[in-house]
Scaffold this motif. Structure first.
Motif, PDB file in Angstrom:
ATOM      1  N   THR A  71       0.818  -1.276   0.009  1.00 33.10           N
ATOM      2  CA  THR A  71      -0.133  -0.054  -0.134  1.00 33.10           C
ATOM      3  C   THR A  71       0.798   1.265   0.030  1.00 33.10           C
ATOM      4  O   THR A  71       0.276   2.306  -0.029  1.00 33.10           O
ATOM      5  N   ARG A  72       2.243   1.188   0.012  1.00 35.18           N
ATOM      6  CA  ARG A  72       3.304   2.232  -0.124  1.00 35.18           C
ATOM      7  C   ARG A  72       2.849   3.307   1.144  1.00 35.18           C
ATOM      8  O   ARG A  72       2.626   4.420   1.166  1.00 35.18           O
TER       9      ARG A  72
ATOM     10  N   SER B  30       3.569   5.022   4.933  1.00 36.53           N
ATOM     11  CA  SER B  30       4.599   5.848   5.624  1.00 36.53           C
ATOM     12  C   SER B  30       4.412   5.972   6.876  1.00 36.53           C
ATOM     13  O   SER B  30       3.335   5.762   7.313  1.00 36.53           O
TER      14      SER B  30
ATOM     15  N   ASP C 186       9.845   6.887   3.346  1.00 37.90           N
ATOM     16  CA  ASP C 186       8.508   6.274   3.316  1.00 37.90           C
ATOM     17  C   ASP C 186       9.022   4.550   2.848  1.00 37.90           C
ATOM     18  O   ASP C 186      10.244   4.216   2.896  1.00 37.90           O
TER      19      ASP C 186
ATOM     20  N   HIS D  68      -1.654   9.869   0.294  1.00 32.11           N
ATOM     21  CA  HIS D  68      -0.436   9.866   0.688  1.00 32.11           C
ATOM     22  C   HIS D  68       0.385   8.739   0.988  1.00 32.11           C
ATOM     23  O   HIS D  68       1.248   8.227   0.619  1.00 32.11           O
ATOM     24  N   HIS D  69      -0.468   7.926   1.914  1.00 30.61           N
ATOM     25  CA  HIS D  69      -0.122   6.503   2.494  1.00 30.61           C
ATOM     26  C   HIS D  69      -0.890   5.596   2.595  1.00 30.61           C
ATOM     27  O   HIS D  69      -0.520   4.749   3.595  1.00 30.61           O
ATOM     28  N   HIS D  70      -2.177   5.794   2.243  1.00 31.41           N
ATOM     29  CA  HIS D  70      -3.420   4.864   2.674  1.00 31.41           C
ATOM     30  C   HIS D  70      -3.445   3.915   1.238  1.00 31.41           C
ATOM     31  O   HIS D  70      -4.499   2.977   1.634  1.00 31.41           O
ATOM     32  N   GLY D  71      -2.926   4.110   0.246  1.00 31.64           N
ATOM     33  CA  GLY D  71      -3.321   3.120  -0.886  1.00 31.64           C
ATOM     34  C   GLY D  71      -4.634   3.673  -1.522  1.00 31.64           C
ATOM     35  O   GLY D  71      -5.057   4.641  -1.348  1.00 31.64           O
TER      36      GLY D  71
END
Lengths: 568, 568
Positions: free
Chosen positions: B218-219, B221, B230, B511-514
């Motif tokens: 999910t990328r 951070s 990240d 930004h970082h929740h997919g």
């Protein structure tokens, strides 16, 4: 030649009339003589006249020519022989060997110079409608055969020179972002940025003859990447013209919107489309910029110091160290009264000998600092401790200043050497720190054995050029004395032994030169067959007709390399 | 329940028996009452018994069950109702609303717990042979509907719980790299690393209930990304089981081997295969770690300070600032005798008032420092200057210590609130710095209007959570008082207004929740239609049968969201 678009020599690097000179570097000729047995002071054969080349006729159809003329204007549709030959190859030494010998391969049928993104869209549509092959062309400095058409290509070949798209479009001063056209050469870009107080901080060796679009298409790294990042970090958004559509990635600091499309365009070498502009991180010009030079008793000590610097509290702009042979080369290449040759001066030599150093084993290092005067002082203190812990010796700013002045000149030396029957080129890899020293030793050993087997004299040297938390890039330069008709085959052996060693010993096939056709045979060993499969499926999905720079990255091996196996 | 594999509540976040309490935070109930009109001190209805749910029967065929039994052993092939329901959803508030109301959707037919990579290969092969759908499952904390099967899915659905693959395999101490199995939960991973003196430094809010593989897919951070990066930076190599083959990316600090396959796996949410292990950057535990708290007169001043910090010579571990409402929320959530509530103590209040600050507008900031004691001192000095230039006020270490202790507890508050008819969730974006303040204001305005239109009381607040050279992530939390049967629709309105504002005002969809299904309707606005086309072609190329977590990332919109347009 198109006004405002710079063009390199057809037979070598850079501008016509600019060349390397050895006469003012008295130690250089003896160094080369000693190392590879070649007397570089002897007169050389002049480069053959362009008119002696047998340039295949352009196969451009009247129909496609007509459409291209309509799109960009007839002036920007060039089919003359010299323009086509200049766009037939990049500037790897294999390219230079071939072009000097009149082996021109599949010369493009036309070179088009679009002036706007819209023109790129229209010319791509026209080319695809004609089932032509399309190859984007930036500064022309590629060394991995990414700019040439496949030898057996029967379709029309269109080289797209991006040089007219060379403008800084916008600076977002609040964010530190600049929107820049992709065809801009390094110096022209930095001039435009510097004039407004900004820098991108991206300085690859090819800087003078490479473009923003080329850097993105090949995943380039610059000398100051420890601070500014690789182009993959710097490039935050971009525009790419694809078949029938335009990809627009807005500038974003970071995102989790699925598999990164930005990172698919980075390194795509024209296989997904033509990059027309990019949004890049830009920085205020630093208050202080300083390169400090250090000597280490061995290359291994220098590697260890670089690793400790990047994992310390310090955040330097560059940490570089040359192996002993490259150190000797740098010192031999100093001017008579120059600062580098003075490195070898009596006082420093005496000190090294007192420390029990073997002068044949010393390693020269440069560490770069940027920031406020106070910050540079603080960081130099941190680095000084690391240098001391690794037995190093600081020798001040002088050598670094010289390095800065000469840093883009190396490719000219390559032409000078080739004039004298010396085949020189470069290859780079990155590995985790644990394998950095080992891969260096192994490559030196394997290379020496390969040269012995060939019965030629050659040398290879190296520097650590880019550092990361868990590893580093090492940049190898090799030179082989061979003025025979077998230069291409000799080069292939050298290149093969180095590339194979990279993938054998925990390294990547290329840290920042891309893949092209030259490195494609090792891709399965680098990213595993499944990785190549993923790339292949991506290219096939976007370009089912295989019109976009075919054969690059994913390929069964460049013609002429029958096998990638090396008997070590 | 499988021994050694932790499982969350079927109806909420985290462990059974662990819950948020308000009784020791005397300011909290009045704060909630004032802001959204809900009295949280009233008794609440208990959660319905699991037995009251109508769980659709498993459609697992005997044939596939037999094969899965052979691959992993019958003990690790679970088809009981509770296990299947726990794996039916992630933990977005929409998931919680649905599961509490007995709306179970397309519950997986089986949950498989592989113990080795080889078992993952074999179970994937068996599932594909049966034309089943395969959904990888880590900690189950996903909030973007990435873990659920499509409602109309007629094929068998296999959820693959990776929890048994939870071991640290190897640390390369020389390189600062660790090879870790993908199913490990955050605390279990850090425990194994810390025991040997190392840390990965990746601490997302979901840390306790999320896994290495989930972070990569999910990328993700973490809170300390300003220093550690990240997950896309941290993850240097990985193994992923794909249909018929295994992708192996060796750990490399950087590479130019074509479009980054590593960056295609990052964020792929199961659509390319199942990640089984990864090589990640790890760091020595720092000598000193310190969170300093500061107040700014306004959020805008705090944003400006964060920007100046990351573009200064300082390299902090975290730079975070909360908007006024979140600041009030944090202060209201302090224990009676706690350090945060003491922030509002008379002395500090007096000082702020003397400075002419409006106490309703103050913004609380945390800045994190790591390194040697000397380095932390140096960096604090650099930051102090920036804080001063932006009119801020240092208030010491106390609040940061408390923040550190409570940082993973927020999702429990969400369950507490939902018990009381308050719909709470989060959404995050990143923008260039130039738009950071603007997007915040606009979202607050649009959200308020949307709530007015709905006739409900709601609030949204925000903090800047991750900083980069050219921009930052802002993390929005919203709460809406709605105990009606329309909670799902109400949530959709709130979510839509926030997501649409992100893409309207220079932000990314996440930004970082997919992406999951939840964010997929905005992908074309985020990365342009051509970007979505590229992702689609990638997925189709690897998974032509659409068996791998279908419908995620590239999708025509999640069911129930009929339109992504918002009348602003």
């Amino acid at each position: 030649m198109i006004e405002g678009v710079k063009q390199q020599k057809w037979w070598g690097w850079g501008e016509e009339g600019k060349a390397y000179r050895h006469e003012d570097k008295p130690k250089f000729a003896p160094f080369v003589k000693k190392m590879v047995g070649v007397d570089i002071t002897l007169p050389v054969k002049p480069i053959r006249p362009f008119s002696s080349l047998e340039v295949p006729a352009s196969q451009l159809s009247d129909e496609l020519r007509g459409k291209l003329n309509t799109v960009v204007g007839g002036k920007y549709v060039q089919t003359d022989d010299e323009t086509r030959v200049v766009h037939a190859y990049g500037k790897g030494v294999r390219d230079l060997i071939r072009v000097r010998n009149g082996k021109l391969g599949r010369v493009p049928d036309v070179v088009v110079y679009p002036g706007t993104q819209r023109e790129v869209e229209l010319l791509l549509a026209a080319a695809l409608e004609a089932d032509a092959v399309v190859i984007p062309f930036g500064g022309g400095s590629n060394i991995v055969a990414s700019l040439e058409a496949e030898p057996g290509e029967t379709r029309q070949v269109v080289s797209v020179n991006m040089g007219r798209l060379n403008k800084l479009l916008e600076i977002d001063e609040e964010s530190g972002l600049a929107h820049i056209e992709a065809g801009v050469l390094g110096p022209d870009m930095e001039d435009q940025l510097n004039a407004r107080g900004w820098t991108m901080g991206h300085h690859p060796d090819s800087f003078v003859w490479s473009t923003l679009g080329g850097w993105i298409a090949t995943r380039s790294s610059g000398m100051q990447s420890d601070k500014y990042g690789d182009i993959a970090d710097i490039c935050r958004g971009l525009t790419m013209v694809m078949p029938g559509q335009v990809l627009t990635l807005r500038p974003l600091p970071s995102s989790s919107s699925g598999p990164s499309v930005r990172e698919m365009v980075l390194g795509s070498e024209g296989r997904l489309g033509i990059i027309t502009s990019a949004w890049v991180n830009v920085h205020r010009l630093p208050e202080v910029r300083e390169l400090q030079a250090y000597f280490f008793p061995t290359y291994e000590a220098g590697l260890k110091a670089c690793e400790e610097i990047v994992t310390s509290d310090a955040t330097v702009m560059m940490a570089r160290v040359s192996d002993p042979l490259e150190t000797q080369y740098i010192m031999a290449n100093g001017k008579k009264s120059g600062r580098v040759s003075s490195l070898a001066n009596k006082a420093i030599q005496k000190l090294m000998l007192q420390k029990g150093w073997d002068l044949e084993k010393i390693a020269l290092s440069f560490v770069g600092f940027e920031g406020s005067a106070n910050h540079v002082r603080y960081e130099k203190g941190l680095v000084a401790k690391v240098v001391k812990n690794n037995g190093g010796l600081g020798v001040g700013k002088g050598p670094g200043t010289l390095y800065d002045q000469k840093k883009y000149d190396t490719p000219y030396i390559r032409d000078f050497m080739l004039d004298r029957g010396l085949i020189c080129d470069v290859s780079d890899t990155s590995t985790p720190w644990a394998y950095a020293a080992e891969i260096h030793t192994l490559i030196l050993d394997r290379f020496a054995k390969a040269m012995d087997d060939l019965g030629v004299r050659g040398l290879v040297f190296c520097h650590l050029s880019h550092s990361y938390h868990s590893g580093a890039c090492q940049y190898f330069t090799f030179a082989i004395a061979d003025d025979s008709d077998n230069q291409e085959a000799t080069y292939d052996v050298a290149k093969r032994v180095i590339q194979q060693s990279f993938v054998d010993f925990h390294g990547t096939v290329s840290h920042h030169h891309g893949v092209g056709e030259e490195h494609s045979p090792w891709m399965e060993e680098d990213i595993s067959p499944a990785g190549v499969y993923i790339q292949r499926k991506l290219f096939e999905g976007i370009d089912p007709g295989n019109n976009l720079n075919p054969g690059k990255i994913v390929h069964d091996g460049r013609p002429g390399v029958s096998s990638n196996s090396v008997d070590a």
